[in-house]
Structure formats: C-alpha cells, structure tokens
Design an enzyme around this catalytic site. Structure first.
Site, PDB file in Angstrom:
ATOM      1  N   ASP A  43      39.842  31.007  32.068  1.00 47.05           N
ATOM      2  CA  ASP A  43      40.434  32.316  32.347  1.00 47.05           C
ATOM      3  C   ASP A  43      40.198  32.671  33.811  1.00 47.05           C
ATOM      4  OD1 ASP A  43      41.478  35.015  31.223  1.00 47.05           O
ATOM      5  OD2 ASP A  43      39.742  35.563  32.432  1.00 47.05           O
ATOM      6  N   TYR A  48      40.551  36.865  41.514  1.00 44.01           N
ATOM      7  CA  TYR A  48      39.257  36.180  41.592  1.00 44.01           C
ATOM      8  C   TYR A  48      39.163  35.253  42.813  1.00 44.01           C
ATOM      9  CZ  TYR A  48      39.020  37.513  36.590  1.00 44.01           C
ATOM     10  OH  TYR A  48      39.049  38.185  35.397  1.00 44.01           O
ATOM     11  N   LYS A  73      46.356  35.920  36.046  1.00 41.87           N
ATOM     12  CA  LYS A  73      46.809  37.311  35.906  1.00 41.87           C
ATOM     13  C   LYS A  73      47.365  37.827  37.229  1.00 41.87           C
ATOM     14  CE  LYS A  73      42.574  37.904  33.165  1.00 41.87           C
ATOM     15  NZ  LYS A  73      41.516  37.189  33.870  1.00 41.87           N
ATOM     16  N   HIS A 106      47.157  42.218  34.773  1.00 42.90           N
ATOM     17  CA  HIS A 106      45.705  42.457  34.813  1.00 42.90           C
ATOM     18  C   HIS A 106      45.329  43.902  34.462  1.00 42.90           C
ATOM     19  CE1 HIS A 106      42.021  40.536  36.986  1.00 42.90           C
ATOM     20  NE2 HIS A 106      41.614  41.348  36.042  1.00 42.90           N
ATOM     21  N   SER A 142      46.318  42.952  30.035  1.00 43.24           N
ATOM     22  CA  SER A 142      44.869  43.126  30.036  1.00 43.24           C
ATOM     23  C   SER A 142      44.590  44.582  30.372  1.00 43.24           C
ATOM     24  CB  SER A 142      44.263  42.194  31.100  1.00 43.24           C
ATOM     25  OG  SER A 142      42.883  42.423  31.212  1.00 43.24           O
ATOM     26  N   ASN A 143      43.573  45.140  29.760  1.00 47.55           N
ATOM     27  CA  ASN A 143      43.172  46.523  30.036  1.00 47.55           C
ATOM     28  C   ASN A 143      44.281  47.530  29.746  1.00 47.55           C
ATOM     29  OD1 ASN A 143      40.514  45.818  31.165  1.00 47.55           O
ATOM     30  ND2 ASN A 143      41.737  44.828  32.760  1.00 47.55           N
ATOM     31  N   GLN A 164      43.761  41.501  26.891  1.00 50.02           N
ATOM     32  CA  GLN A 164      42.375  41.142  27.243  1.00 50.02           C
ATOM     33  C   GLN A 164      41.632  42.415  27.647  1.00 50.02           C
ATOM     34  OE1 GLN A 164      40.393  38.835  30.905  1.00 50.02           O
ATOM     35  NE2 GLN A 164      41.687  37.469  29.716  1.00 50.02           N
ATOM     36  N   SER A 191      33.885  40.214  29.523  1.00 50.50           N
ATOM     37  CA  SER A 191      32.466  40.604  29.459  1.00 50.50           C
ATOM     38  C   SER A 191      31.978  40.658  28.007  1.00 50.50           C
ATOM     39  CB  SER A 191      32.217  41.956  30.156  1.00 50.50           C
ATOM     40  OG  SER A 191      32.351  41.829  31.543  1.00 50.50           O
ATOM     41  N   LEU A 193      29.475  39.460  26.800  1.00 56.76           N
ATOM     42  CA  LEU A 193      28.013  39.637  26.791  1.00 56.76           C
ATOM     43  C   LEU A 193      27.642  40.924  27.524  1.00 56.76           C
ATOM     44  CD1 LEU A 193      27.165  35.946  27.863  1.00 56.76           C
ATOM     45  CD2 LEU A 193      27.570  36.843  25.549  1.00 56.76           C
ATOM     46  N   SER A 234      29.338  31.494  32.380  1.00 59.00           N
ATOM     47  CA  SER A 234      27.960  31.107  32.676  1.00 59.00           C
ATOM     48  C   SER A 234      27.961  30.069  33.776  1.00 59.00           C
ATOM     49  CB  SER A 234      27.265  30.538  31.442  1.00 59.00           C
ATOM     50  OG  SER A 234      25.963  30.141  31.813  1.00 59.00           O
ATOM     51  N   LYS A 241      26.559  25.669  26.764  1.00 54.11           N
ATOM     52  CA  LYS A 241      26.496  25.007  25.446  1.00 54.11           C
ATOM     53  C   LYS A 241      26.029  25.986  24.373  1.00 54.11           C
ATOM     54  CE  LYS A 241      25.806  20.240  26.897  1.00 54.11           C
ATOM     55  NZ  LYS A 241      24.791  19.222  27.216  1.00 54.11           N
TER      56      LYS A 241
HETATM   57  N1  LIG Z   1      40.654  41.243  32.552  1.00 54.04           N
HETATM   58  C1  LIG Z   1      39.695  41.835  33.236  1.00 54.04           C
HETATM   59  O1  LIG Z   1      39.868  42.932  33.793  1.00 54.04           O
HETATM   60  C2  LIG Z   1      38.375  41.164  33.332  1.00 54.04           C
HETATM   61  C3  LIG Z   1      37.273  41.867  33.850  1.00 54.04           C
HETATM   62  C4  LIG Z   1      36.040  41.215  33.902  1.00 54.04           C
HETATM   63  C5  LIG Z   1      35.929  39.899  33.436  1.00 54.04           C
HETATM   64  N2  LIG Z   1      37.029  39.233  32.963  1.00 54.04           N
HETATM   65  C6  LIG Z   1      36.951  37.835  32.460  1.00 54.04           C
HETATM   66  O2  LIG Z   1      35.931  37.756  31.449  1.00 54.04           O
HETATM   67  C7  LIG Z   1      34.982  36.767  31.830  1.00 54.04           C
HETATM   68  C8  LIG Z   1      33.593  37.077  31.302  1.00 54.04           C
HETATM   69  O3  LIG Z   1      33.147  38.332  31.721  1.00 54.04           O
HETATM   70  P1  LIG Z   1      31.957  38.545  32.769  1.00 54.04           P
HETATM   71  O4  LIG Z   1      31.893  37.358  33.662  1.00 54.04           O
HETATM   72  O5  LIG Z   1      32.180  39.878  33.367  1.00 54.04           O
HETATM   73  O6  LIG Z   1      30.657  38.711  31.888  1.00 54.04           O
HETATM   74  P2  LIG Z   1      29.951  37.998  30.632  1.00 54.04           P
HETATM   75  O7  LIG Z   1      30.596  36.717  30.293  1.00 54.04           O
HETATM   76  O8  LIG Z   1      29.824  39.050  29.590  1.00 54.04           O
HETATM   77  O9  LIG Z   1      28.483  37.765  31.217  1.00 54.04           O
HETATM   78  C9  LIG Z   1      28.230  36.819  32.217  1.00 54.04           C
HETATM   79  C10 LIG Z   1      26.754  36.937  32.565  1.00 54.04           C
HETATM   80  O10 LIG Z   1      25.979  36.572  31.418  1.00 54.04           O
HETATM   81  C11 LIG Z   1      25.080  35.534  31.742  1.00 54.04           C
HETATM   82  N3  LIG Z   1      25.019  34.650  30.573  1.00 54.04           N
HETATM   83  C12 LIG Z   1      25.962  33.788  30.121  1.00 54.04           C
HETATM   84  N4  LIG Z   1      25.575  33.202  28.981  1.00 54.04           N
HETATM   85  C13 LIG Z   1      24.356  33.679  28.693  1.00 54.04           C
HETATM   86  C14 LIG Z   1      23.431  33.452  27.641  1.00 54.04           C
HETATM   87  N5  LIG Z   1      23.715  32.608  26.652  1.00 54.04           N
HETATM   88  N6  LIG Z   1      22.248  34.111  27.656  1.00 54.04           N
HETATM   89  C15 LIG Z   1      21.953  34.984  28.664  1.00 54.04           C
HETATM   90  N7  LIG Z   1      22.788  35.257  29.694  1.00 54.04           N
HETATM   91  C16 LIG Z   1      23.986  34.616  29.705  1.00 54.04           C
HETATM   92  C17 LIG Z   1      25.660  34.872  32.954  1.00 54.04           C
HETATM   93  O11 LIG Z   1      24.614  34.344  33.736  1.00 54.04           O
HETATM   94  P3  LIG Z   1      24.644  32.797  34.221  1.00 54.04           P
HETATM   95  O12 LIG Z   1      25.935  32.619  34.952  1.00 54.04           O
HETATM   96  O13 LIG Z   1      23.435  32.698  35.086  1.00 54.04           O
HETATM   97  O14 LIG Z   1      24.552  31.964  32.964  1.00 54.04           O
HETATM   98  C18 LIG Z   1      26.321  36.031  33.679  1.00 54.04           C
HETATM   99  O15 LIG Z   1      25.382  36.754  34.449  1.00 54.04           O
HETATM  100  C19 LIG Z   1      35.086  36.785  33.364  1.00 54.04           C
HETATM  101  O16 LIG Z   1      34.450  35.673  33.953  1.00 54.04           O
HETATM  102  C20 LIG Z   1      36.575  36.847  33.548  1.00 54.04           C
HETATM  103  O17 LIG Z   1      37.175  35.584  33.302  1.00 54.04           O
HETATM  104  C21 LIG Z   1      38.241  39.866  32.893  1.00 54.04           C
END
Ligand SMILES: NC(=O)c1ccc[n+]([C@@H]2O[C@H](COP(=O)([O-])OP(=O)(O)OC[C@H]3O[C@@H](n4cnc5c(N)ncnc54)[C@H](OP(=O)(O)O)[C@@H]3O)[C@@H](O)[C@H]2O)c1
Length: 275
Positions: A43, A48, A73, A106, A142-143, A164, A191, A193, A234, A241
C-alpha cells in the site's frame, strides 16, 4: 466477501487478508524483507514519495508482477479530472509498472472550506475512466465518510470498491464501517496498530495475555473479525512475520465487542473535514 485466500471485492478482484503499509518507508530493503516475509499487497500513495523506491524493489524481488497487489492513491491536492489522470500516470511511471491493482482517492476534499462535491464528481469520473480502460483492476477511496460516499454513489457508473480508513481498537469508526459493509464496500484499516499508540492499553494487554498473543496481533485479528483488511507497517522482519501470524486463534465475540466499544484511544487526530 471472503475466500480462503483473502477478501473478494464487489467486481470479483481478490486480495490477500493483510497488506503491507509503506508510509514513511524509505529503504528498498524493508520492502524486500516484507515480500520475503510473505506480504504480496503493498500500500503506497503519491504523497508518500516512495514509489520509485518501491518500483526498484518490485524490479529486484524476483516475484512476478501478477503475484503482487499494488495500491496507490491520488493526493488531496491533486483532485479533479485531469490531475487525477496525471497523478496515476506519475505513479505507474515511478513504480515501473503497466497497471495498478488498486487506485484510491486519498482524501475527499482539499481544504475544510472546499466546495468538494463538484471536484469529487470530476475526480471519480477520472477513476472510472482508468477502470474502464483496464489501467487499474479496482478503484476506491480513503478517508471518505458516509456523506462523501453517498455523493459518489448517487450517480456513478462504477461504485467505489474499497474505503481505506483509520481503524483500530479505540477508533473503529462504526458509522462509516457499517455503512461500507451494508454497501458492499470493502474496508481497509490504516494504522491498524494505532501507530503503536494503543499497544499499551490495559484491555489490549489483558487480551494479549488471555490469547497468548501480542497486543499488535490482537489489533490485527480485531480487524479481520470485523471483515476489515489491515495494512500494518513494520521495519523489522521479526515484527513483519509476527503481524502475519494471526490465523491460529479467534477472539470471542464478547472480546471483539469490548475492543469495538472501548473509550476512544490512539486516534491520529486526522479527520477529512478538520485540518
Ligand atoms: N489512507 C491514509 O490516509 C493512510 C494514513 C496513514 C497510513 N496509511 C497506510 O496504513 C499503513 C499503516 O499505518 P501506519 O504506518 O500509520 O501505522 P501502523 O501500521 O498502525 O503502525 C506502525 C508502527 O507500529 C510498529 N509496529 C509494527 N508491528 C509491530 C508489532 N508487531 N509490535 C509492536 N510494534 C509494531 C512499527 O514499528 P517498526 O517499523 O519499528 O516495526 C511502526 O512504528 C501505512 O504505512 C500506510 O500504508 C494510510
């Protein structure tokens, strides 16, 4: 809809249960690691600024293009008919591919006071053109909140197949996710997580202990049991994994409801109508 391998969109396109988030991923080795760990859905977004890097990883990974599911997007500053087509062309050029598996709008509006309806109509016409021409296998948004989707749905030729959204325990956006579910629009979780903000929550810690899993795995299982496709990011192979290892347990319905109704936690602060 769900098959053994993943989610099935309204037009029959299948995508794996999990995707790999690439926001703030700047190194090719991270993408190569994710592909090695087993992710096939990447994604990204024009915003980005990592499509060239991802393109290099795709070229160097040794996996056939048709085995990958690539999403990008169009950014909210590039809405409108011509801009959307231009943004798509720039994305496939940087990614070094002939087509995208999915292309998303987006955000629905460029500014809080924007007259968003006519711009979104024109944007969606461009999305439909890309879909009709076979340049993209699935189109979505998205959003987008229900009123944004209603505007598109009322006179579109091709319906959005995906929305999304920010989605995780503590921010489940139930009004929008239920609207999408009822409309046959697949929800993806960004997000999932809560960008780690929810991982120390007492309820997550309690359930992690109960199921013998990590709080992150509880979050991802929570997505799947709500029919939502998570996109965890991550940078570590071990956590990549771990995030895929969520198919050997089920949360009870009671626990799913506890996670859905817990007090708001870990919200990013982002909202399509507040900047
Ligand atoms: N459409 C939108 O507006 C929008 C907005 C935001 C994001 N996104 C998409 O959604 C994706 C994911 O969201 P995100 O990057 O914001 O946040 P996320 O996936 O919720 O969290 C990522 C964070 O969690 C940590 N992490 C990953 N796996 C873990 C685990 N098993 N245990 C503990 N910590 C862990 C990562 O650290 P490490 O890297 O150190 O593992 C990183 O700091 C984005 O990369 C993007 O593709 C879309």
């Amino acid at each position: 809809m769900i098959s053994e391998k993943g989610f099935i969109l309204e037009n029959g396109v299948e995508l794996p249960f999990l995707g790999f988030g690439t926001y703030k991923v700047a190194e090719e080795t991270i993408i190569l690691d994710a592909l090695e760990a087993g992710y096939r859905h990447l994604d990204t977004a024009r915003m980005y600024q990592n499509e060239k890097m991802i393109g290099n990883a795709i070229k160097n990974c040794g996996i056939q293009r048709r085995e990958l599911f690539l999403t990008s997007k169009v950014w909210k500053g590039d809405l409108g008919y011509d801009n959307t087509l231009r943004s798509f062309e720039a994305s496939i050029k940087d990614l070094g591919v002939q087509y995208l598996d999915m292309f998303l709008v987006h955000w629905p509006q460029s500014a809080p006071d924007a007259d968003w309806k006519p711009v979104l109509t024109e944007t969606w016409k461009a999305m439909e053109r890309l879909y009709d021409e076979g340049a993209v296998a699935a189109i979505g948004v998205s959003n987008h909140l229900p009123h944004h989707l209603m505007h598109i749905l009322k006179d579109c030729n091709t319906r959005p197949m995906v929305n999304q959204l920010e989605f995780h325990p503590g921010y489940a956006q139930s009004a929008t996710t239920n609207f999408c579910l009822n409309q046959g629009i697949q929800v993806e979780a960004w997000s999932p997580l809560g960008r780690t903000r929810v991982l120390e929550d007492p309820l997550l810690l309690e359930l992690a202990q109960k199921y013998g899993k990590t709080p992150a795995q509880i979050c991802l299982r929570f997505c799947l049991q709500n029919n939502v496709l998570p996109l965890p990011k991550s940078s570590s192979m071990e956590r990549m994994k771990q995030n895929l290892d969520i198919f050997d347990f089920d949360l009870s319905m009671e626990d799913v409801y506890r996670l859905t109704t817990m007090p708001e936690t870990g919200w990013s602060g982002q909202h399509p109508e507040h900047f």
